[in-house]
Design a protein around this motif. Structure first.
Motif, PDB file in Angstrom:
ATOM      1  N   ASN A 238      11.953 -55.192 -27.595  1.00 38.22           N
ATOM      2  CA  ASN A 238      11.839 -53.860 -27.704  1.00 38.22           C
ATOM      3  C   ASN A 238      13.175 -53.353 -27.856  1.00 38.22           C
ATOM      4  OD1 ASN A 238      12.431 -53.687 -24.770  1.00 38.22           O
ATOM      5  ND2 ASN A 238      10.389 -53.784 -24.498  1.00 38.22           N
ATOM      6  N   SER A 239      14.102 -54.261 -27.958  1.00 39.30           N
ATOM      7  CA  SER A 239      15.563 -53.784 -27.963  1.00 39.30           C
ATOM      8  C   SER A 239      16.583 -54.781 -28.528  1.00 39.30           C
ATOM      9  CB  SER A 239      16.171 -53.293 -26.559  1.00 39.30           C
ATOM     10  OG  SER A 239      16.134 -54.335 -25.624  1.00 39.30           O
ATOM     11  N   THR A 240      17.791 -54.575 -28.897  1.00 36.30           N
ATOM     12  CA  THR A 240      18.572 -55.280 -29.527  1.00 36.30           C
ATOM     13  C   THR A 240      20.033 -54.850 -29.116  1.00 36.30           C
ATOM     14  OG1 THR A 240      19.632 -56.497 -31.281  1.00 36.30           O
ATOM     15  CG2 THR A 240      19.195 -54.415 -31.614  1.00 36.30           C
ATOM     16  N   LEU A 255      29.804 -51.860 -27.293  1.00 37.32           N
ATOM     17  CA  LEU A 255      28.597 -52.522 -27.188  1.00 37.32           C
ATOM     18  C   LEU A 255      27.278 -51.703 -27.061  1.00 37.32           C
ATOM     19  CD1 LEU A 255      27.841 -55.724 -27.268  1.00 37.32           C
ATOM     20  CD2 LEU A 255      27.842 -55.315 -24.654  1.00 37.32           C
ATOM     21  N   MET A 256      26.303 -51.538 -27.813  1.00 34.08           N
ATOM     22  CA  MET A 256      25.298 -50.885 -27.978  1.00 34.08           C
ATOM     23  C   MET A 256      24.069 -51.362 -27.798  1.00 34.08           C
ATOM     24  SD  MET A 256      24.660 -47.410 -30.327  1.00 34.08           S
ATOM     25  CE  MET A 256      26.018 -46.718 -29.618  1.00 34.08           C
ATOM     26  N   ILE A 257      23.263 -51.061 -26.982  1.00 33.15           N
ATOM     27  CA  ILE A 257      21.857 -51.351 -26.818  1.00 33.15           C
ATOM     28  C   ILE A 257      20.998 -50.458 -27.724  1.00 33.15           C
ATOM     29  CG2 ILE A 257      19.662 -51.804 -25.605  1.00 33.15           C
ATOM     30  CD1 ILE A 257      21.372 -52.593 -23.153  1.00 33.15           C
ATOM     31  N   THR A 258      20.284 -50.693 -28.523  1.00 28.23           N
ATOM     32  CA  THR A 258      19.412 -49.893 -29.575  1.00 28.23           C
ATOM     33  C   THR A 258      18.055 -50.660 -29.834  1.00 28.23           C
ATOM     34  OG1 THR A 258      20.162 -51.163 -31.633  1.00 28.23           O
ATOM     35  CG2 THR A 258      21.513 -49.310 -30.958  1.00 28.23           C
ATOM     36  N   SER A 259      17.026 -50.002 -30.662  1.00 30.29           N
ATOM     37  CA  SER A 259      15.793 -50.474 -30.971  1.00 30.29           C
ATOM     38  C   SER A 259      16.067 -51.478 -31.951  1.00 30.29           C
ATOM     39  CB  SER A 259      14.877 -49.327 -31.672  1.00 30.29           C
ATOM     40  OG  SER A 259      15.765 -48.760 -32.597  1.00 30.29           O
ATOM     41  N   PRO A 260      15.064 -52.492 -32.051  1.00 30.00           N
ATOM     42  CA  PRO A 260      15.222 -53.505 -32.731  1.00 30.00           C
ATOM     43  C   PRO A 260      15.564 -53.203 -34.258  1.00 30.00           C
ATOM     44  CG  PRO A 260      13.529 -53.892 -31.344  1.00 30.00           C
ATOM     45  CD  PRO A 260      14.023 -52.478 -31.353  1.00 30.00           C
ATOM     46  N   ARG A 267       8.020 -56.283 -31.093  1.00 30.39           N
ATOM     47  CA  ARG A 267       6.611 -57.160 -31.128  1.00 30.39           C
ATOM     48  C   ARG A 267       6.431 -57.702 -29.665  1.00 30.39           C
ATOM     49  NH1 ARG A 267      11.274 -59.192 -33.072  1.00 30.39           N
ATOM     50  NH2 ARG A 267      11.834 -61.392 -32.831  1.00 30.39           N
ATOM     51  N   GLU A 268       5.486 -58.884 -29.922  1.00 29.87           N
ATOM     52  CA  GLU A 268       4.885 -59.312 -28.673  1.00 29.87           C
ATOM     53  C   GLU A 268       5.100 -60.952 -29.227  1.00 29.87           C
ATOM     54  OE1 GLU A 268       1.379 -58.233 -27.257  1.00 29.87           O
ATOM     55  OE2 GLU A 268       2.354 -56.334 -26.052  1.00 29.87           O
ATOM     56  N   LEU A 345       8.159 -63.466 -36.236  1.00 27.70           N
ATOM     57  CA  LEU A 345       9.598 -63.192 -36.546  1.00 27.70           C
ATOM     58  C   LEU A 345       9.807 -61.714 -36.573  1.00 27.70           C
ATOM     59  CD1 LEU A 345      10.092 -65.845 -39.359  1.00 27.70           C
ATOM     60  CD2 LEU A 345      10.972 -66.110 -37.045  1.00 27.70           C
ATOM     61  N   GLY A 346       8.937 -60.937 -36.775  1.00 24.75           N
ATOM     62  CA  GLY A 346       9.262 -59.552 -36.682  1.00 24.75           C
ATOM     63  C   GLY A 346       9.499 -58.962 -38.247  1.00 24.75           C
ATOM     64  N   HIS A 347       8.621 -59.801 -39.039  1.00 28.04           N
ATOM     65  CA  HIS A 347       9.067 -59.089 -40.498  1.00 28.04           C
ATOM     66  C   HIS A 347       8.063 -58.162 -41.000  1.00 28.04           C
ATOM     67  CE1 HIS A 347      10.998 -63.143 -41.636  1.00 28.04           C
ATOM     68  NE2 HIS A 347      11.947 -62.380 -41.159  1.00 28.04           N
TER      69      HIS A 347
END
Length: 389
Positions: A238-240, A255-260, A267-268, A345-347
């Motif tokens: 849930n983050s990148t 350096l920033m944490i954001t949504s994917p 995804r799970e 993979l989250g496509h």
């Protein structure tokens, strides 16, 4: 009889009255009444009046829009609309997306087109001002695609918010066709995994996790222990984390944490029993993040650590993203269906998985060809001498 909602009623004097709304030339609305002896008469006349009124209003509206367009066609500058569009992007899109668009705009578009009017923007103008190699502007095809996408978004914004004529630039530049996606050679995979399992620590475990799940570099660097459900053997992505250019004068990047990457990247991912045991082996109670303790790991640091492992086993220094390519290809080679792999993979579409990541190895192709030869041999009632190849 009049229907509910109709503006028709019978008066006390016995006549029928119908009312309709019409628009004056100054834009205001007024009501008029018509009278008749029967409901049917009023109904027919009212329908006729409403049709005429709607047609007149439509013509008036088109005339007003044309006046706006004529006005803005000669007065709205590309720079003005671009600045409004960028402000809109900043408010509505991810910060990383805004920075990406801003940097491309400032580097390639702003100075070149800032004196042009919206109505002047065309493929010929962009080709002459931005993509003219005679001016020393050697821009890659991929950058050209990004530039045209941004300009088209600005033109669409001008059409929607400034009533400028709809303009869309065509993209006549063929994409770079490099369908070859490199994966780690099987022999190098064996060397790497053998090395990682020796003196295992959390950094090495993270590499094994990536080649076993297809996690991206930013996703593994931002992964928290609370995102890993060891009881259900599921990882929640849930983050990148990524290093982004900063608008702050004190530092060039942050350096920033954001949504994917996209909504589909949230995804799970199921993990195997072996990966669960590996994670339990390296888990520490005082760590918030899998790799970085109380803060996310710097992606470049982890990339360099991966390359250090490769140097130590004396194999080619692959890029970190090759772990994701290798995972996807291994899944297909071992019979995973493309839909399942696409979701892992989250496509957003299975075609992305097929076109970009799934490239069966020569060994896999050879296996299927040999299997087909075996089928043909059975048709002939004999054993093929090629099936052992």
């Amino acid at each position: 009889m009049p229907r509910r909602g109709e503006n028709i009623h019978k008066r006390n004097d016995g006549r029928w009255e119908g009312r309709y709304r019409y628009r004056e030339a100054d834009g205001t609305y007024k009501y008029k009444s018509i009278y008749g002896k029967t409901y049917r008469e009023i109904k027919e006349r009212l329908n006729s009046m409403l049709s005429q009124s709607n047609a007149a209003n439509e013509l008036l509206l088109k005339d007003e829009q044309a006046q706006f367009r004529d006005c803005y066609k000669s007065n709205v500058s590309f720079k003005e609309v671009s600045e409004k569009w960028l402000a809109h992007i900043e408010e509505t899109r991810k910060y990383s997306t805004y920075i990406k668009y801003l940097k491309l705009y400032e580097r390639y578009i702003k100075e070149t087109l800032q004196n042009a009017y919206i109505s002047e923007i065309s493929n010929d103008l962009v080709a002459e001002k931005l993509f003219n190699s005679d001016l020393g502007l050697n821009i890659s095809t991929n950058i050209k695609h990004s530039i045209l996408a941004i300009i088209n978004q600005i033109l669409k914004y001008a059409n929607e918010y400034y009533l400028c004529p709809a303009i869309k630039l065509s993209n006549k530049y063929p994409k770079d066709r490099n369908n070859h996606i490199e994966i780690i050679k099987h022999s190098d995979q064996a060397l790497l995994l053998k090395y990682l399992y020796q003196d295992i620590d959390v950094s090495k475990a993270g590499i094994i996790l990536c080649i076993s799940t297809g996690l991206r570099l930013g996703e593994i660097c931002s992964l928290k222990w609370e995102d890993i459900d060891l009881d259900q053997t599921i990882i929640h992505v849930n983050s990148t984390v990524q290093r982004i250019a900063s608008l702050n004068q004190e530092s060039k990047t942050t350096l920033m944490i954001t949504s994917p990457k996209s909504v589909f990247s949230v995804r799970e991912i199921p993990i195997s029993k072996e990966i669960k045991e590996l994670l339990l082996q390296v888990k520490k109670c005082d760590q918030g993040y899998l790799l970085g303790g109380d803060k996310p790991m710097e992606p470049r640091t982890y990339q360099n650590r991966f390359k250090k492992y490769l140097r130590e086993i004396k194999v080619k220094e692959y890029n970190f993203h090759i772990l994701r390519h290798t995972f996807a290809t291994n899944c297909i080679d071992n019979g995973m269906d493309v839909k399942s792999l696409s979701e892992i993979l989250g496509h957003s579409d299975v075609q992305i998985t097929l076109n970009k990541y799934v490239h069966p190895t020569m060994e896999t192709k050879r296996k299927y060809i040999a299997a087909l030869s075996s089928v043909y041999s059975q048709y002939c009632g004999q054993t093929s001498r090629w099936t052992s190849i």
